[in-house]
Structures are given as C-alpha cells and as structure tokens.
Design an enzyme around this catalytic site. Structure first.
Site, PDB file in Angstrom:
ATOM      1  N   ASP A  37       8.242   4.977   5.134  1.00 52.44           N
ATOM      2  CA  ASP A  37       7.008   5.140   4.391  1.00 52.44           C
ATOM      3  C   ASP A  37       6.491   3.738   4.083  1.00 52.44           C
ATOM      4  O   ASP A  37       7.247   2.768   4.101  1.00 52.44           O
ATOM      5  CB  ASP A  37       7.312   5.910   3.102  1.00 52.44           C
ATOM      6  CG  ASP A  37       6.151   5.912   2.129  1.00 52.44           C
ATOM      7  OD1 ASP A  37       5.031   6.246   2.545  1.00 52.44           O
ATOM      8  OD2 ASP A  37       6.372   5.565   0.959  1.00 52.44           O
ATOM      9  N   ASP A  39       3.600   2.726   1.328  1.00 46.72           N
ATOM     10  CA  ASP A  39       3.283   2.401  -0.064  1.00 46.72           C
ATOM     11  C   ASP A  39       4.465   2.682  -0.992  1.00 46.72           C
ATOM     12  O   ASP A  39       5.029   3.785  -0.986  1.00 46.72           O
ATOM     13  CB  ASP A  39       2.078   3.211  -0.522  1.00 46.72           C
ATOM     14  CG  ASP A  39       0.818   2.850   0.237  1.00 46.72           C
ATOM     15  OD1 ASP A  39      -0.191   2.540  -0.406  1.00 46.72           O
ATOM     16  OD2 ASP A  39       0.840   2.863   1.492  1.00 46.72           O
TER      17      ASP A  39
END
Length: 245
Positions: A37, A39
């Site tokens: 991922d 953020d």
C-alpha cells in the site's frame, strides 16, 4: 502454502514486532512478490488529506479518510469520490508541493525494497491514492508495477473527478486484491508466494489473498488479521522475520 499457520496464537518476537500463527525464520527468497500500500504504509502521509489542506478542507477530508481506513465506511469508492470532489480547483503545482515538501518514505522503506529485489522478488505498489504520487515513487524506487487512481487535471487544476483507466474506475479493496492476483499470474507466482503490506481496511482483501500479510502501524481491524504486525520501527523490520537463506 509457505506460511501455513500452526495456530492462531500471537506472540511478540521483539518489541513492536508480533506474529500470528507463523514461526520464523521464513526465507525471503521463497517469495516472489511483495505488494505495498502507499499512503501511511510506504509513505508517511495520506496524500488526499494533504491535497485537501491546499483547498482549506483538510479536517473534513481527513475525517472521511480515517473512517474509511478504520473500516467504518463500507463503500470506499464513494468515500473517495466525495473526498476528491472537495479538491476541485487545487492547482497542479500544489500537488508538486505536497510531493516535494510533505511526502516522505517511511523509515526502512527503501531498505526493504532493496532487500526484496536482491532476493529476486518483484515489487508492486497498489494504492487507493493517486498516480501523481505512485508513478513518481515507482520511478524513484525502481518498482516493477504500480496501480492507483488518476486525478483529472484540466488547465492545470483538479476538476474534482477521477478518470477511468483501462483496468477500471477506482482502485478500492477489491481492485487491490485483483491487482495482486493478476500480478502473481503475470510473473508465474502462486498467491501463497506473495507478501502484502498495508495499514487500512481497504488493504484487507489483498492481505487475505496472499501467503504473508503484514500490518504496518495499522488500524486495529487490520492488525488483528495480519500474520505480521509492525507497531514500532521501520518497514524493514519485516526482515527480522526471515532467515538469511
């Protein structure tokens, strides 16, 4: 499966690093893919919140982001559309300012990517965030693949809309899972030979689909379901789970 659980027990192997149902050391070279991922996992910020700061709406947008990451909003696509609509009028140079002044790699990110590449793994960045940032990180870290959402920019300003891409409209949890599985197929990798690392509820589907799920300073719901939880230190603490072979 490489990481077949021996039990559902959780044990802390060192401060801030705990395992659920697996016994180290594993071998990093037995895996073929790691999916990150972006953020609050690979990087230190939620990009949508920082862009919203330029529009004077950070508190409003950040509240929706937090609820979505905790799993309190079930329709991620709609929550993202709502947040992006609030970004209308933000100038493209303000995106550049977020990238230059606010976005930082989380501790250990570059080291973990290098270690994985050295062990022969392909590296995927798959994000509910935006191509403006993920494409730059892909090039900066020499990642193999990246997928995220594309903000519409007209005359140097955000329109408040997300552009559809060849693979679909919005990269939500289901698309993250599909992206990881398609990448596994592309490189000839069984999903059990993949690692997925995230922090929010929209990461759970991809984390549940792979052999080794890693929660990095994650929301409680994510931490409770991951096989590895890193609560202190950098991303490269994952390497403590692996042997040298």
């Amino acid at each position: 499966m490489i990481t077949e659980p021996v039990s559902d027990s959780v044990r802390e192997i060192s401060p801030g690093l705990s395992l659920r149902g697996i016994v180290p050391p594993l071998r990093l070279r037995d895996f073929k893919l790691i999916a990150f991922d972006m953020d609050s996992t690979l990087i230190n910020i939620e990009c949508v919140d920082e862009i919203a700061d330029a529009a004077g709406r950070k508190a409003e947008v950040a509240a929706i982001t937090e609820a979505a990451m905790r799993g309190e909003i079930t329709d991620y696509k709609e929550s993202l559309r709502q947040r992006v609509a609030m970004l209308k009028g933000v100038r493209e140079e303000q995106l550049a300012q977020v990238y230059r002044a606010r976005l930082r790699l989380n501790p250990g990110a570059a080291e973990l990517v290098l270690a994985c590449k050295a062990a022969g793994l392909k590296v995927l960045l798959v994000s509910g965030g935006f191509t403006y940032f993920s494409d730059r990180l892909r090039d900066r870290l020499a990642l193999d693949f990246a997928r995220s959402n594309k903000l519409e920019i007209v005359d140097g300003q955000l329109t408040g809309r997300i552009l559809p891409q060849s693979w679909g409209d919005i990269c939500d949890g289901a698309m993250k899972r599909e992206t990881v599985l398609r990448t596994c197929s592309l490189i000839g990798c069984d999903p059990s030979q993949a690692i997925a690392m995230g922090d929010g509820a929209n990461d759970l589907e991809m984390m549940d689909a792979v052999g080794l799920s890693v929660a990095y300073r994650a929301k409680p719901r994510v931490r409770e379901r991951a096989k590895v939880a890193i609560d202190m230190g950098g991303l490269d603490r994952l390497l403590e789970v692996f042997g040298h072979a």
